[in-house]
Design an enzyme around this catalytic site. Structure first.
Site, PDB file in Angstrom:
ATOM      1  N   ASP A  64      -6.623  -3.035  -7.938  1.00 25.08           N
ATOM      2  CA  ASP A  64      -7.280  -3.599  -6.760  1.00 25.08           C
ATOM      3  C   ASP A  64      -7.615  -5.059  -7.029  1.00 25.08           C
ATOM      4  O   ASP A  64      -7.733  -5.472  -8.190  1.00 25.08           O
ATOM      5  CB  ASP A  64      -8.557  -2.834  -6.401  1.00 25.08           C
ATOM      6  CG  ASP A  64      -9.028  -3.211  -5.000  1.00 25.08           C
ATOM      7  OD1 ASP A  64      -8.489  -2.642  -4.030  1.00 25.08           O
ATOM      8  OD2 ASP A  64      -9.891  -4.091  -4.868  1.00 25.08           O
TER       9      ASP A  64
ATOM     10  N   TYR B 277     -15.149 -11.589  -0.548  1.00 22.91           N
ATOM     11  CA  TYR B 277     -15.929 -10.424  -1.022  1.00 22.91           C
ATOM     12  C   TYR B 277     -17.117 -10.868  -1.869  1.00 22.91           C
ATOM     13  O   TYR B 277     -18.227 -10.344  -1.752  1.00 22.91           O
ATOM     14  CB  TYR B 277     -15.037  -9.468  -1.825  1.00 22.91           C
ATOM     15  CG  TYR B 277     -14.050  -8.735  -0.957  1.00 22.91           C
ATOM     16  CD1 TYR B 277     -14.458  -7.656  -0.157  1.00 22.91           C
ATOM     17  CD2 TYR B 277     -12.719  -9.123  -0.882  1.00 22.91           C
ATOM     18  CE1 TYR B 277     -13.560  -6.999   0.667  1.00 22.91           C
ATOM     19  CE2 TYR B 277     -11.818  -8.476  -0.058  1.00 22.91           C
ATOM     20  CZ  TYR B 277     -12.242  -7.415   0.716  1.00 22.91           C
ATOM     21  OH  TYR B 277     -11.357  -6.767   1.542  1.00 22.91           O
TER      22      TYR B 277
ATOM     23  N   ARG C 167      -3.570   6.376  -0.103  1.00 26.72           N
ATOM     24  CA  ARG C 167      -4.070   7.490   0.713  1.00 26.72           C
ATOM     25  C   ARG C 167      -3.053   8.166   1.624  1.00 26.72           C
ATOM     26  O   ARG C 167      -3.313   9.257   2.105  1.00 26.72           O
ATOM     27  CB  ARG C 167      -5.278   7.019   1.538  1.00 26.72           C
ATOM     28  CG  ARG C 167      -6.516   6.843   0.679  1.00 26.72           C
ATOM     29  CD  ARG C 167      -7.613   6.173   1.430  1.00 26.72           C
ATOM     30  NE  ARG C 167      -7.184   4.824   1.821  1.00 26.72           N
ATOM     31  CZ  ARG C 167      -7.873   4.025   2.615  1.00 26.72           C
ATOM     32  NH1 ARG C 167      -9.018   4.435   3.135  1.00 26.72           N
ATOM     33  NH2 ARG C 167      -7.432   2.824   2.900  1.00 26.72           N
TER      34      ARG C 167
ATOM     35  N   ARG D 118      -6.853  11.699  -7.002  1.00 29.78           N
ATOM     36  CA  ARG D 118      -8.035  10.856  -6.887  1.00 29.78           C
ATOM     37  C   ARG D 118      -9.305  11.630  -6.573  1.00 29.78           C
ATOM     38  O   ARG D 118     -10.396  11.048  -6.619  1.00 29.78           O
ATOM     39  CB  ARG D 118      -7.807   9.797  -5.797  1.00 29.78           C
ATOM     40  CG  ARG D 118      -7.084   8.519  -6.216  1.00 29.78           C
ATOM     41  CD  ARG D 118      -7.956   7.627  -7.097  1.00 29.78           C
ATOM     42  NE  ARG D 118      -9.350   7.634  -6.665  1.00 29.78           N
ATOM     43  CZ  ARG D 118      -9.819   7.035  -5.584  1.00 29.78           C
ATOM     44  NH1 ARG D 118      -9.043   6.298  -4.844  1.00 29.78           N
ATOM     45  NH2 ARG D 118     -11.093   7.120  -5.262  1.00 29.78           N
TER      46      ARG D 118
ATOM     47  N   ARG E 120       0.810  -1.216   0.000  1.00 31.23           N
ATOM     48  CA  ARG E 120       0.000   0.000   0.000  1.00 31.23           C
ATOM     49  C   ARG E 120       0.851   1.278   0.000  1.00 31.23           C
ATOM     50  O   ARG E 120       0.472   2.286   0.599  1.00 31.23           O
ATOM     51  CB  ARG E 120      -0.971   0.023   1.198  1.00 31.23           C
ATOM     52  CG  ARG E 120      -2.028  -1.065   1.152  1.00 31.23           C
ATOM     53  CD  ARG E 120      -3.117  -0.674   0.177  1.00 31.23           C
ATOM     54  NE  ARG E 120      -4.113  -1.728   0.016  1.00 31.23           N
ATOM     55  CZ  ARG E 120      -5.354  -1.673   0.493  1.00 31.23           C
ATOM     56  NH1 ARG E 120      -5.744  -0.628   1.155  1.00 31.23           N
ATOM     57  NH2 ARG E 120      -6.186  -2.655   0.280  1.00 31.23           N
TER      58      ARG E 120
HETATM   59  O1  1CP Z   1       0.446   0.521  -3.231  1.00 29.27           O
HETATM   60  C1  1CP Z   1      -0.482  -0.310  -3.256  1.00 29.27           C
HETATM   61  O2  1CP Z   1      -0.325  -1.408  -2.689  1.00 29.27           O
HETATM   62  C2  1CP Z   1      -1.745   0.082  -3.925  1.00 29.27           C
HETATM   63  C3  1CP Z   1      -2.418  -0.955  -4.765  1.00 29.27           C
HETATM   64  C4  1CP Z   1      -3.496  -1.756  -4.038  1.00 29.27           C
HETATM   65  C5  1CP Z   1      -3.395  -3.092  -3.644  1.00 29.27           C
HETATM   66  C6  1CP Z   1      -2.159  -3.977  -3.714  1.00 29.27           C
HETATM   67  C7  1CP Z   1      -4.814  -1.334  -3.735  1.00 29.27           C
HETATM   68  C8  1CP Z   1      -5.357   0.000  -3.960  1.00 29.27           C
HETATM   69  N1  1CP Z   1      -5.522  -2.399  -3.271  1.00 29.27           N
HETATM   70  C9  1CP Z   1      -4.684  -3.478  -3.186  1.00 29.27           C
HETATM   71  C10 1CP Z   1      -5.027  -4.841  -2.794  1.00 29.27           C
HETATM   72  C11 1CP Z   1      -6.211  -5.070  -1.944  1.00 29.27           C
HETATM   73  N2  1CP Z   1      -7.485  -4.559  -2.083  1.00 29.27           N
HETATM   74  C12 1CP Z   1      -6.233  -6.009  -0.903  1.00 29.27           C
HETATM   75  C13 1CP Z   1      -5.049  -6.856  -0.512  1.00 29.27           C
HETATM   76  C14 1CP Z   1      -4.043  -6.060   0.219  1.00 29.27           C
HETATM   77  C15 1CP Z   1      -4.326  -5.762   1.677  1.00 29.27           C
HETATM   78  O3  1CP Z   1      -4.585  -6.706   2.436  1.00 29.27           O
HETATM   79  O4  1CP Z   1      -4.239  -4.584   2.038  1.00 29.27           O
HETATM   80  C16 1CP Z   1      -7.522  -6.021  -0.353  1.00 29.27           C
HETATM   81  C17 1CP Z   1      -8.026  -6.856   0.806  1.00 29.27           C
HETATM   82  C18 1CP Z   1      -8.305  -5.101  -1.104  1.00 29.27           C
HETATM   83  C19 1CP Z   1      -9.746  -4.798  -0.949  1.00 29.27           C
HETATM   84  C20 1CP Z   1      -9.927  -3.362  -0.651  1.00 29.27           C
HETATM   85  N3  1CP Z   1      -9.866  -2.397  -1.621  1.00 29.27           N
HETATM   86  C21 1CP Z   1     -10.099  -2.744   0.608  1.00 29.27           C
HETATM   87  C22 1CP Z   1     -10.189  -3.455   1.955  1.00 29.27           C
HETATM   88  C23 1CP Z   1     -11.605  -3.508   2.422  1.00 29.27           C
HETATM   89  C24 1CP Z   1     -11.793  -4.442   3.619  1.00 29.27           C
HETATM   90  O5  1CP Z   1     -12.347  -5.521   3.433  1.00 29.27           O
HETATM   91  O6  1CP Z   1     -11.363  -4.066   4.728  1.00 29.27           O
HETATM   92  C25 1CP Z   1     -10.170  -1.357   0.365  1.00 29.27           C
HETATM   93  C26 1CP Z   1     -10.373  -0.271   1.371  1.00 29.27           C
HETATM   94  C27 1CP Z   1     -10.017  -1.163  -1.045  1.00 29.27           C
HETATM   95  C28 1CP Z   1      -9.929   0.106  -1.787  1.00 29.27           C
HETATM   96  C29 1CP Z   1      -8.558   0.485  -2.162  1.00 29.27           C
HETATM   97  N4  1CP Z   1      -7.689  -0.274  -2.927  1.00 29.27           N
HETATM   98  C30 1CP Z   1      -6.518   0.430  -3.138  1.00 29.27           C
HETATM   99  C31 1CP Z   1      -6.664   1.698  -2.499  1.00 29.27           C
HETATM  100  C32 1CP Z   1      -5.627   2.791  -2.524  1.00 29.27           C
HETATM  101  C33 1CP Z   1      -7.923   1.722  -1.889  1.00 29.27           C
HETATM  102  C34 1CP Z   1      -8.543   2.862  -1.122  1.00 29.27           C
HETATM  103  C35 1CP Z   1      -9.470   3.580  -2.030  1.00 29.27           C
HETATM  104  C36 1CP Z   1      -9.315   5.064  -1.969  1.00 29.27           C
HETATM  105  O7  1CP Z   1      -8.199   5.596  -2.122  1.00 29.27           O
HETATM  106  O8  1CP Z   1     -10.359   5.695  -1.825  1.00 29.27           O
END
Ligand code: 1CP
Length: 366
Positions: A72, A147, A27, A36, A23
């Protein structure tokens, strides 16, 4: 010669410990929030201009040894035609959860052609990165299934587990299908120039070792096996997976990601012989004063260099959104500085013709 990240991830000699952060894009960066503010998450993920810029932001700012593709884990579902949105502050929400055989039969196939924009984004990123490798990724079958079955983020994953135990045939068919989608998603990224990939099984830690082994591991193994012909390093990671490190390490990755709740020295005993480790600084440590944080970084670098395989420094889960954006770069510098120093010391101590523990090759520095 391959990059330091690739070499460490294949347990080959290196001159410093490579580092990137899960990540790292997103954010925690003001430049990300700026880009964004007018774009929904999944739209951003499908727009090559934005994906390229967001992927490069943390590389420029922190000086990390690798970029992680900005996307994602639900992008393959969306590309296949599943009605999914990422709600701000919530996460992925699925309009029609998959809970019956008929629901699964309606799940569309993912054709690589539906990912043309992903290939374009990767091609552009790789051209801009030069020597720095790009890590591709996908969600592991179990985490994506959670999911799809729950319909969104879940605290206890109870519908998923009820299906796993109550209708194992259907559960297995869903995971097999999601595994094929994840392999296709990663295959497109590797074919366009990504140099490594990570399979995120973020929620596997909610399972007992017995259930993980019986119902999940074979599907994760299938994803790694399907990508084996690319011959690139691969990472596997999940949150709270200390008790699952042994079975997860059998999935087929060259590197096992370690959650921050496990000492790296204990992880050594749980993973496959010669398998590299990734991790595992507590993301909350980035909020601690530097005099507390710095020795913790050094401790992990030392533990990684004592591990008989390679080590890639990372956090034990993703960068927290409120992290001071100046701190990850300080950690990168410290990991590089301390690891170079330790490797040089070990090389100097090793009798000539012999290699220091953890060091290999003519440079005797790993
Ligand atoms: O630098 C990076 O790693 C960014 C790329 C990235 C990755 C590898 C994003 C962007 N998402 C992910 C993978 C991801 N998405 C995972 C596996 C990694 C982890 O465990 O953290 C998971 C579980 C998700 C699902 C997801 N997408 C969640 C979690 C929700 C939950 O169940 O708690 C969330 C909040 C997102 C949205 C998301 N994906 C990525 C970002 C930057 C965001 C936030 C959205 C925003 O900026 O508004």
């Amino acid at each position: 010669m391959a990059s330091t990240l690739v070499r460490a991830a294949l347990s080959q000699p290196v001159d410093h410990t490579p580092v990137w952060f899960m990540r790292q894009a997103g954010r925690s960066l003001p430049e990300y929030r700026e880009l964004r503010k007018d774009n929904a998450m999944l739209e951003a993920c499908r727009t090559p201009d934005l994906v390229t810029e967001i992927t490069l932001q943390p590389v420029r700012r922190h000086g990390v040894d690798a970029a992680i593709f900005f996307s994602d884990i639900v992008v393959p579902l969306q590309a296949a035609g599943v009605d999914v949105v990422i709600e701000p502050g919530v996460g992925p929400v699925i309009a029609h959860p998959v809970r019956t055989r008929a629901d699964l039969d309606r799940l569309p196939e993912l054709e690589p052609e539906a990912l043309a924009d992903i290939a374009e984004s990767v091609t552009r990123i790789v051209a801009e990165l030069g020597e720095t490798p790009l890590i591709g990724f996908a969600g592991a079958p179990f985490t994506v299934a959670s999911y799809l079955i729950e319909g969104g983020p879940s605290r206890n994953h109870e519908k998923t587990k009820a299906m796993m135990l109550g209708d194992p045939g259907l559960f297995s068919a869903i995971l097999a299908e999601l595994g094929r989608m994840s392999a296709t998603f990663i295959d497109v990224q590797l074919s366009a120039g990504a140099r490594a990939f990570q399979l995120f099984d973020s929620w596997a830690g909610y399972l007992s070792p017995q259930d993980y082994r019986a119902s999940v591991l074979p599907h994760s193994q299938a994803v790694f096996a399907a990508l084996g012909h690319h011959e690139v390093p691969s990472f596997h990671f999940g949150v709270q997976t200390g008790e699952l490190l042994a079975p997860m390490s059998e999935a087929g990755s060259t590197v096992m990601g370690v959650d921050f709740r496990v000492d790296l020295a204990d992880a050594t005993a749980r993973v496959q012989p010669g398998q590299a480790l990734q991790g595992n600084l507590d993301p909350a440590m980035l909020f601690a004063p530097w005099e507390v944080l710095r020795p913790r970084v050094e401790q992990i670098v030392r533990a990684g260099l004592d591990h008989p395989g390679g080590h890639v420094f990372n956090l034990g889960h993703g960068v927290l959104p409120a992290t001071d954006p100046a701190v990850p770069g300080l950690v990168v510098e410290e990991v590089h500085r301390v690891s170079r120093e330790i490797l040089a010391e070990r090389a100097a101590q090793a009798p000539s013709g012999e290699q220091a523990p953890g060091a290999a090759g003519t440079d005797a520095r790993r």
